[in-house]
Design a protein around this motif. Structure first.
Motif, PDB file in Angstrom:
ATOM      1  N   THR A  14       0.851  -1.011   0.026  1.00 50.19           N
ATOM      2  CA  THR A  14       0.105  -0.052  -0.197  1.00 50.19           C
ATOM      3  C   THR A  14       0.985   1.213   0.019  1.00 50.19           C
ATOM      4  OG1 THR A  14      -1.613  -1.226   1.220  1.00 50.19           O
ATOM      5  CG2 THR A  14      -1.849   1.374   1.051  1.00 50.19           C
ATOM      6  N   LEU A  15       0.543   2.124  -0.788  1.00 53.62           N
ATOM      7  CA  LEU A  15       1.513   3.210  -1.244  1.00 53.62           C
ATOM      8  C   LEU A  15       0.499   4.421  -0.815  1.00 53.62           C
ATOM      9  CD1 LEU A  15       4.010   4.214  -2.480  1.00 53.62           C
ATOM     10  CD2 LEU A  15       2.742   4.508  -4.631  1.00 53.62           C
ATOM     11  N   GLY A  16       1.217   5.260  -0.004  1.00 61.04           N
ATOM     12  CA  GLY A  16       0.365   6.503   0.553  1.00 61.04           C
ATOM     13  C   GLY A  16       0.713   7.371   1.927  1.00 61.04           C
ATOM     14  N   ASP A  17       0.217   8.438   2.252  1.00 57.44           N
ATOM     15  CA  ASP A  17       0.846   9.057   3.206  1.00 57.44           C
ATOM     16  C   ASP A  17       0.079   8.245   4.464  1.00 57.44           C
ATOM     17  OD1 ASP A  17      -2.006   9.756   3.400  1.00 57.44           O
ATOM     18  OD2 ASP A  17      -1.565  11.882   2.805  1.00 57.44           O
ATOM     19  N   LEU A  18       0.399   8.945   5.747  1.00 52.64           N
ATOM     20  CA  LEU A  18      -0.215   8.362   6.989  1.00 52.64           C
ATOM     21  C   LEU A  18      -1.550   8.063   6.961  1.00 52.64           C
ATOM     22  CD1 LEU A  18       0.686   6.825   9.730  1.00 52.64           C
ATOM     23  CD2 LEU A  18       0.693   9.275  10.679  1.00 52.64           C
ATOM     24  N   ALA A  19      -2.156   8.913   6.749  1.00 52.63           N
ATOM     25  CA  ALA A  19      -3.816   9.160   6.435  1.00 52.63           C
ATOM     26  C   ALA A  19      -4.239   7.841   5.661  1.00 52.63           C
ATOM     27  CB  ALA A  19      -4.429  10.226   6.074  1.00 52.63           C
ATOM     28  N   THR A  20      -3.529   7.577   4.547  1.00 53.17           N
ATOM     29  CA  THR A  20      -3.687   6.630   3.632  1.00 53.17           C
ATOM     30  C   THR A  20      -3.577   5.207   4.205  1.00 53.17           C
ATOM     31  OG1 THR A  20      -3.225   8.100   1.381  1.00 53.17           O
ATOM     32  CG2 THR A  20      -3.289   5.744   1.190  1.00 53.17           C
ATOM     33  N   GLN A  21      -2.646   5.198   4.724  1.00 59.25           N
ATOM     34  CA  GLN A  21      -2.182   3.894   5.581  1.00 59.25           C
ATOM     35  C   GLN A  21      -3.151   3.447   6.546  1.00 59.25           C
ATOM     36  OE1 GLN A  21       0.315   1.759   4.384  1.00 59.25           O
ATOM     37  NE2 GLN A  21       0.908   3.177   3.048  1.00 59.25           N
ATOM     38  N   GLU A  22      -3.505   4.656   7.382  1.00 63.09           N
ATOM     39  CA  GLU A  22      -4.482   4.301   8.442  1.00 63.09           C
ATOM     40  C   GLU A  22      -5.758   4.001   7.978  1.00 63.09           C
ATOM     41  OE1 GLU A  22      -4.183   7.947  10.723  1.00 63.09           O
ATOM     42  OE2 GLU A  22      -2.448   7.152  11.817  1.00 63.09           O
ATOM     43  N   GLU A  23      -6.183   4.588   6.936  1.00 61.26           N
ATOM     44  CA  GLU A  23      -7.591   4.439   6.294  1.00 61.26           C
ATOM     45  C   GLU A  23      -7.512   2.945   5.554  1.00 61.26           C
ATOM     46  OE1 GLU A  23      -9.633   5.592   2.180  1.00 61.26           O
ATOM     47  OE2 GLU A  23      -9.074   7.270   3.424  1.00 61.26           O
ATOM     48  N   HIS A  24      -6.364   2.364   4.749  1.00 59.02           N
ATOM     49  CA  HIS A  24      -6.279   1.042   4.312  1.00 59.02           C
ATOM     50  C   HIS A  24      -6.151  -0.077   5.586  1.00 59.02           C
ATOM     51  CE1 HIS A  24      -5.225  -1.718   1.244  1.00 59.02           C
ATOM     52  NE2 HIS A  24      -4.527  -2.267   1.903  1.00 59.02           N
ATOM     53  N   ALA A  25      -5.505   0.256   6.567  1.00 58.32           N
ATOM     54  CA  ALA A  25      -5.552  -0.551   7.648  1.00 58.32           C
ATOM     55  C   ALA A  25      -6.971  -0.822   8.365  1.00 58.32           C
ATOM     56  CB  ALA A  25      -4.776  -0.229   9.064  1.00 58.32           C
ATOM     57  N   ALA A  26      -7.658   0.097   8.386  1.00 57.45           N
ATOM     58  CA  ALA A  26      -9.112   0.049   9.002  1.00 57.45           C
ATOM     59  C   ALA A  26      -9.949  -0.745   7.872  1.00 57.45           C
ATOM     60  CB  ALA A  26      -9.846   1.445   8.853  1.00 57.45           C
ATOM     61  N   MET A  27      -9.695  -0.336   6.633  1.00 52.65           N
ATOM     62  CA  MET A  27     -10.632  -1.273   5.852  1.00 52.65           C
ATOM     63  C   MET A  27     -10.071  -2.861   5.777  1.00 52.65           C
ATOM     64  SD  MET A  27     -10.557  -0.976   1.566  1.00 52.65           S
ATOM     65  CE  MET A  27      -8.721  -1.843   1.574  1.00 52.65           C
ATOM     66  N   MET A  28      -8.857  -3.210   5.830  1.00 53.16           N
ATOM     67  CA  MET A  28      -8.324  -4.519   6.128  1.00 53.16           C
ATOM     68  C   MET A  28      -8.800  -5.007   7.224  1.00 53.16           C
ATOM     69  SD  MET A  28      -6.482  -5.183   3.211  1.00 53.16           S
ATOM     70  CE  MET A  28      -5.385  -6.513   3.632  1.00 53.16           C
ATOM     71  N   ALA A  29      -8.883  -4.311   8.270  1.00 50.75           N
ATOM     72  CA  ALA A  29      -9.464  -4.949   9.755  1.00 50.75           C
ATOM     73  C   ALA A  29     -10.964  -5.373   9.568  1.00 50.75           C
ATOM     74  CB  ALA A  29      -9.424  -3.791  10.705  1.00 50.75           C
ATOM     75  N   GLU A  30     -11.855  -4.457   8.570  1.00 57.88           N
ATOM     76  CA  GLU A  30     -13.300  -4.888   8.675  1.00 57.88           C
ATOM     77  C   GLU A  30     -13.269  -5.957   7.593  1.00 57.88           C
ATOM     78  OE1 GLU A  30     -15.257  -1.382   6.644  1.00 57.88           O
ATOM     79  OE2 GLU A  30     -14.660  -0.092   8.386  1.00 57.88           O
ATOM     80  N   MET A  31     -12.255  -6.205   6.756  1.00 57.22           N
ATOM     81  CA  MET A  31     -12.541  -7.402   5.834  1.00 57.22           C
ATOM     82  C   MET A  31     -12.109  -8.652   6.671  1.00 57.22           C
ATOM     83  SD  MET A  31     -10.665  -6.008   2.441  1.00 57.22           S
ATOM     84  CE  MET A  31     -11.280  -7.250   1.305  1.00 57.22           C
ATOM     85  N   ALA A  32     -11.438  -8.646   7.812  1.00 49.49           N
ATOM     86  CA  ALA A  32     -11.110  -9.771   8.579  1.00 49.49           C
ATOM     87  C   ALA A  32     -10.607 -11.149   7.739  1.00 49.49           C
ATOM     88  CB  ALA A  32     -12.402 -10.177   9.482  1.00 49.49           C
ATOM     89  N   GLY A  33     -11.305 -11.744   7.506  1.00 50.64           N
ATOM     90  CA  GLY A  33     -10.822 -13.229   6.901  1.00 50.64           C
ATOM     91  C   GLY A  33     -10.811 -12.948   5.359  1.00 50.64           C
ATOM     92  N   ASN A  34     -11.366 -12.129   4.824  1.00 52.79           N
ATOM     93  CA  ASN A  34     -11.391 -11.763   3.294  1.00 52.79           C
ATOM     94  C   ASN A  34     -10.299 -11.002   2.665  1.00 52.79           C
ATOM     95  OD1 ASN A  34     -13.687 -13.613   3.320  1.00 52.79           O
ATOM     96  ND2 ASN A  34     -15.007 -11.862   3.739  1.00 52.79           N
ATOM     97  N   MET A  35      -9.210 -10.775   3.439  1.00 53.66           N
ATOM     98  CA  MET A  35      -8.414  -9.746   2.736  1.00 53.66           C
ATOM     99  C   MET A  35      -7.480 -10.745   1.508  1.00 53.66           C
ATOM    100  SD  MET A  35      -6.384  -8.720   6.286  1.00 53.66           S
ATOM    101  CE  MET A  35      -6.954 -10.097   7.231  1.00 53.66           C
ATOM    102  N   MET A  36      -7.563 -11.707   1.323  1.00 53.35           N
ATOM    103  CA  MET A  36      -7.011 -12.206  -0.008  1.00 53.35           C
ATOM    104  C   MET A  36      -7.766 -11.899  -1.266  1.00 53.35           C
ATOM    105  SD  MET A  36      -4.498 -13.831   1.435  1.00 53.35           S
ATOM    106  CE  MET A  36      -4.104 -14.761   3.025  1.00 53.35           C
ATOM    107  N   THR A  37      -9.119 -11.523  -0.931  1.00 57.59           N
ATOM    108  CA  THR A  37      -9.949 -11.242  -2.131  1.00 57.59           C
ATOM    109  C   THR A  37      -9.943  -9.736  -2.428  1.00 57.59           C
ATOM    110  OG1 THR A  37     -11.805 -11.175  -0.840  1.00 57.59           O
ATOM    111  CG2 THR A  37     -11.331 -13.381  -1.798  1.00 57.59           C
ATOM    112  N   MET A  38      -9.341  -9.043  -1.599  1.00 59.55           N
ATOM    113  CA  MET A  38      -9.052  -7.690  -1.876  1.00 59.55           C
ATOM    114  C   MET A  38      -8.863  -7.266  -3.226  1.00 59.55           C
ATOM    115  SD  MET A  38      -6.984  -4.892  -0.079  1.00 59.55           S
ATOM    116  CE  MET A  38      -5.575  -4.597  -1.189  1.00 59.55           C
ATOM    117  N   PRO A  39      -9.845  -6.465  -3.912  1.00 57.89           N
ATOM    118  CA  PRO A  39      -9.280  -6.069  -5.346  1.00 57.89           C
ATOM    119  C   PRO A  39      -8.064  -5.041  -5.348  1.00 57.89           C
ATOM    120  CG  PRO A  39     -11.311  -4.970  -4.742  1.00 57.89           C
ATOM    121  CD  PRO A  39     -10.983  -5.918  -3.751  1.00 57.89           C
TER     122      PRO A  39
END
Length: 87
Positions: A14-39
């Motif tokens: 994931t490429l981006g500033d700190l805000a982008t990293q935090e947003e992506h981390a939150a999205m990944m946490a919401e996806m829990a077990g489905n991270m492998m299918t992230m587009p």
């Protein structure tokens, strides 16, 4: 960027500033077990073991940009790098 996962587990790039990293981390946490299918996104993708992917990015603003992996525990363990863009 040309990124190859030579590890034993999935990773994401994931490429981006700190805000982008935090947003992506939150999205990944919401996806829990489905991270492998992230587009793939314009600034992020998941790499399975042995997989190689490329991302083309034009830096237009000087400053720091982070590259992070947000698979469970990876970012927190230090799987993050800083790119300094000078202008």
């Amino acid at each position: 960027f040309r990124v190859t996962n030579d590890g034993l587990a999935a990773h994401d790039f994931t490429l981006g500033d700190l805000a982008t990293q935090e947003e992506h981390a939150a999205m990944m946490a919401e996806m829990a077990g489905n991270m492998m299918t992230m587009p793939d996104e314009p600034n992020a993708f998941v790499l399975q073991v042995g997989e190689t992917k490329e991302l083309t990015w034009t830096f237009s603003v000087a400053g720091e940009v982070l590259i992070g992996c947000h698979q469970p525990g990876h970012y927190e363990a230090g799987m993050v790098a800083t790119i300094v863009v000078s202008g």
